[in-house]
Design a protein around this motif. Structure first.
Motif, PDB file in Angstrom:
ATOM      1  N   ALA A   1      -4.900   1.458  54.374  1.00  0.00           N
ATOM      2  CA  ALA A   1      -3.562   1.688  54.926  1.00  0.00           C
ATOM      3  C   ALA A   1      -3.318   3.166  55.193  1.00  0.00           C
ATOM      4  O   ALA A   1      -2.651   3.534  56.178  1.00  0.00           O
ATOM      5  CB  ALA A   1      -2.508   1.140  53.963  1.00  0.00           C
ATOM      6  N   GLU A   2      -3.846   4.021  54.324  1.00  0.00           N
ATOM      7  CA  GLU A   2      -3.694   5.467  54.533  1.00  0.00           C
ATOM      8  C   GLU A   2      -4.399   5.904  55.805  1.00  0.00           C
ATOM      9  O   GLU A   2      -3.896   6.765  56.538  1.00  0.00           O
ATOM     10  CB  GLU A   2      -4.244   6.218  53.321  1.00  0.00           C
ATOM     11  CG  GLU A   2      -3.375   6.076  52.065  1.00  0.00           C
ATOM     12  CD  GLU A   2      -4.037   6.637  50.826  1.00  0.00           C
ATOM     13  OE1 GLU A   2      -5.271   6.914  50.884  1.00  0.00           O
ATOM     14  OE2 GLU A   2      -3.357   6.785  49.798  1.00  0.00           O
ATOM     15  N   ASP A   3      -5.559   5.310  56.103  1.00  0.00           N
ATOM     16  CA  ASP A   3      -6.279   5.650  57.331  1.00  0.00           C
ATOM     17  C   ASP A   3      -5.541   5.144  58.564  1.00  0.00           C
ATOM     18  O   ASP A   3      -5.535   5.800  59.614  1.00  0.00           O
ATOM     19  CB  ASP A   3      -7.699   5.075  57.292  1.00  0.00           C
ATOM     20  CG  ASP A   3      -8.630   5.904  56.428  1.00  0.00           C
ATOM     21  OD1 ASP A   3      -8.215   6.990  55.984  1.00  0.00           O
ATOM     22  OD2 ASP A   3      -9.778   5.468  56.197  1.00  0.00           O
TER      23      ASP A   3
ATOM     24  N   TYR B   1     -14.337   0.095  52.215  1.00  0.00           N
ATOM     25  CA  TYR B   1     -13.402   0.793  51.330  1.00  0.00           C
ATOM     26  C   TYR B   1     -13.560   0.352  49.868  1.00  0.00           C
ATOM     27  O   TYR B   1     -12.879   0.877  48.989  1.00  0.00           O
ATOM     28  CB  TYR B   1     -11.970   0.530  51.787  1.00  0.00           C
ATOM     29  CG  TYR B   1     -11.630   1.183  53.112  1.00  0.00           C
ATOM     30  CD1 TYR B   1     -10.987   2.418  53.161  1.00  0.00           C
ATOM     31  CD2 TYR B   1     -11.963   0.568  54.316  1.00  0.00           C
ATOM     32  CE1 TYR B   1     -10.681   3.023  54.372  1.00  0.00           C
ATOM     33  CE2 TYR B   1     -11.661   1.156  55.540  1.00  0.00           C
ATOM     34  CZ  TYR B   1     -11.030   2.386  55.563  1.00  0.00           C
ATOM     35  OH  TYR B   1     -10.731   2.981  56.764  1.00  0.00           O
TER      36      TYR B   1
ATOM     37  N   ALA C   1      -2.251   4.843  58.714  1.00  0.00           N
ATOM     38  CA  ALA C   1      -1.112   5.747  58.846  1.00  0.00           C
ATOM     39  C   ALA C   1      -1.526   7.098  59.442  1.00  0.00           C
ATOM     40  O   ALA C   1      -0.759   7.717  60.185  1.00  0.00           O
ATOM     41  CB  ALA C   1      -0.449   5.955  57.479  1.00  0.00           C
ATOM     42  N   ALA C   2      -2.757   7.521  59.121  1.00  0.00           N
ATOM     43  CA  ALA C   2      -3.242   8.811  59.629  1.00  0.00           C
ATOM     44  C   ALA C   2      -3.756   8.708  61.059  1.00  0.00           C
ATOM     45  O   ALA C   2      -4.058   9.726  61.689  1.00  0.00           O
ATOM     46  CB  ALA C   2      -4.344   9.338  58.722  1.00  0.00           C
TER      47      ALA C   2
ATOM     48  N   THR D   1      -7.407  -1.518  49.823  1.00  0.00           N
ATOM     49  CA  THR D   1      -6.372  -1.763  50.824  1.00  0.00           C
ATOM     50  C   THR D   1      -5.465  -0.544  50.980  1.00  0.00           C
ATOM     51  O   THR D   1      -5.046  -0.200  52.096  1.00  0.00           O
ATOM     52  CB  THR D   1      -5.534  -2.991  50.427  1.00  0.00           C
ATOM     53  OG1 THR D   1      -6.406  -4.122  50.277  1.00  0.00           O
ATOM     54  CG2 THR D   1      -4.506  -3.317  51.490  1.00  0.00           C
ATOM     55  N   LYS D   2      -5.178   0.117  49.867  1.00  0.00           N
ATOM     56  CA  LYS D   2      -4.353   1.333  49.925  1.00  0.00           C
ATOM     57  C   LYS D   2      -5.051   2.413  50.748  1.00  0.00           C
ATOM     58  O   LYS D   2      -4.429   3.058  51.612  1.00  0.00           O
ATOM     59  CB  LYS D   2      -4.078   1.848  48.509  1.00  0.00           C
ATOM     60  CG  LYS D   2      -3.225   3.109  48.473  1.00  0.00           C
ATOM     61  CD  LYS D   2      -2.982   3.559  47.036  1.00  0.00           C
ATOM     62  CE  LYS D   2      -2.156   4.838  47.004  1.00  0.00           C
ATOM     63  NZ  LYS D   2      -1.917   5.307  45.602  1.00  0.00           N
ATOM     64  N   ARG D   3      -6.349   2.612  50.528  1.00  0.00           N
ATOM     65  CA  ARG D   3      -7.081   3.619  51.300  1.00  0.00           C
ATOM     66  C   ARG D   3      -7.156   3.240  52.771  1.00  0.00           C
ATOM     67  O   ARG D   3      -7.049   4.097  53.658  1.00  0.00           O
ATOM     68  CB  ARG D   3      -8.489   3.790  50.721  1.00  0.00           C
ATOM     69  CG  ARG D   3      -8.521   4.459  49.345  1.00  0.00           C
ATOM     70  CD  ARG D   3      -9.915   4.887  48.965  1.00  0.00           C
ATOM     71  NE  ARG D   3     -10.802   3.749  48.748  1.00  0.00           N
ATOM     72  CZ  ARG D   3     -10.963   3.144  47.583  1.00  0.00           C
ATOM     73  NH1 ARG D   3     -10.290   3.555  46.517  1.00  0.00           N
ATOM     74  NH2 ARG D   3     -11.803   2.131  47.458  1.00  0.00           N
TER      75      ARG D   3
ATOM     76  N   ARG E   1      -6.953  -1.161  45.565  1.00  0.00           N
ATOM     77  CA  ARG E   1      -7.225   0.253  45.830  1.00  0.00           C
ATOM     78  C   ARG E   1      -7.852   0.443  47.213  1.00  0.00           C
ATOM     79  O   ARG E   1      -7.548   1.406  47.926  1.00  0.00           O
ATOM     80  CB  ARG E   1      -8.150   0.815  44.747  1.00  0.00           C
ATOM     81  CG  ARG E   1      -7.470   1.002  43.402  1.00  0.00           C
ATOM     82  CD  ARG E   1      -8.353   1.692  42.380  1.00  0.00           C
ATOM     83  NE  ARG E   1      -9.412   0.841  41.867  1.00  0.00           N
ATOM     84  CZ  ARG E   1     -10.701   0.939  42.166  1.00  0.00           C
ATOM     85  NH1 ARG E   1     -11.102   1.892  43.016  1.00  0.00           N
ATOM     86  NH2 ARG E   1     -11.596   0.128  41.641  1.00  0.00           N
TER      87      ARG E   1
END
Length: 246
Positions: A157-159, A178, A161-162, A153-155, A151
Motif C-alpha cells: 500500500a505504501e508503494d 513483499y 501511495a508513493a 500488504t502495508k508495504r 506487513r
C-alpha cells in the motif's frame, strides 16, 4: 554442527526441494521425563542439527523451521526468556560451523519486538553465511502467517501511495514480492510433529499447494531416518496442482 563432508549418496528420487517443519512437542517431551519445558527446547535444538545435516545428502536445498511464533509470547515469561537465551546461544555456538558447512541462514518474522542484541546477532549470522549455497536454512522467529501478510500488504500500500506501483498491476504474482520469503521457493512439503493436525499460522500464503505430513513423533524424538522416509514418500505422490492428468 558442521555438516559432514563424507561421500554423499544419490539424492532421493523426487525429493522435495524445500521442506518446512513445525517443530512441535518439545515441552511435552520434557514433561514426560519430569523435566522443565526448556529442557525439551534444548533437546529440540540439537535435533535440528541432524535434520539439517541430512538435507544435502538427500537433495533438500531449502529447510525452513518454525522456531517461535507470534502467539508464543503468550507463554510464561520464564519460558519466553529461556527461548530467547537459547536463540542467542545457538547463534554464538553454531556460526563458525554453519559458515564452514556451506549453510546459508536467513531469518523471517517481525524483528521489531525482539531485543536488539538478538536481532544484531541474527543480522550478523545472515551476513556471515550470505555467500553459502549448499543448504538454505530459514529460521522463523516471531513469525505468523497472518502478520506476515499484513506487513506485506502495508508495504504494498505504501508503494501504491508513493506512485511506484499501480493498483491495476496488483495480482497474485505481486504480493509474494513483499513477503518475508520473497527470495525463497514455496515449500513442497510441510511436516508437523507431535500428533497435532493444524498449520498454526505458518507460511499461509506460501503453502497453498504444499503437501502436508502430520506425524505423532515429538520433535526431540524425530530422527534423520524418519525425515528421509517422509521425503521419499513425498516423491511417490502424484501432484496435479488442480489439474487432471489424461
Amino acid at each position: 554442527m558442521a555438516l559432514k563432508r563424507q561421500a554423499e549418496p544419490e539424492p532421493i528420487s523426487g525429493c522435495p526441494r524445500h521442506v518446512a517443519i513445525i517443530m512441535d512437542g518439545n515441552g511435552r517431551w520434557a514433561t514426560k521425563r519430569g523435566r522443565p519445558r526448556l529442557f525439551g527446547h534444548h533437546a529440540g535444538a540439537r535435533r535440528v542439527r541432524e535434520v539439517l545435516e541430512a538435507c544435502p545428502h538427500i537433495g533438500v536445498e531449502y529447510l525452513t523451521i518454525f522456531a517461535f511464533s507470534t502467539e508464543n509470547w503468550k507463554r510464561t515469561q520464564v519460558e519466553v526468556a529461556g527461548l530467547m537465551t537459547l536463540f542467542r546461544r545457538y547463534i554464538t555456538r553454531e556460526t563458525s560451523a554453519l559458515v564452514a558447512s556451506g549453510v546459508r541462514v536467513r531469518f523471517i518474522g517481525d524483528r521489531v519486538r525482539l531485543e536488539e542484541t538478538l536481532t544484531r546477532m541474527m543480522t550478523n549470522l545472515e551476513n556471515a553465511t550470505a555467500h553459502n549455497s549448499r543448504v538454505n536454512l530459514t529460521i522463523a522467529i516471531n513469525y505468523g502467517g497472518r502478520d506476515e501478510v499484513a506487513r506485506a500488504t502495508k508495504r504494498l500500500a505504501e508503494d501504491v501511495a508513493a506512485g511506484t506501483l499501480k493498483p491495476g498491476d496488483i495480482n497474485e504474482e505481486t504480493l509474494p514480492r513483499y513477503l518475508d520469503t520473497f527470495v525463497l521457493p514455496d515449500p513442497d512439503l510441510v511436516i508437523r510433529t507431535s500428533g497435532e493436525a493444524r498449520i498454526s499460522n505458518f507460511l499461509l500464503w506460501q503453502s497453498a499447494y504444499s503437501e502436508y505430513e502430520f506425524v505423532d513423533t515429538l520433535w526431540p524424538d524425530f530422527t534423520r531416518a524418519e525425515f528421509e522416509s517422509l521425503c521419499t514418500s513425498y516423491g511417490e505422490r502424484d501432484r496435479r496442482y488442480g489439474g487432471v492428468k489424461a
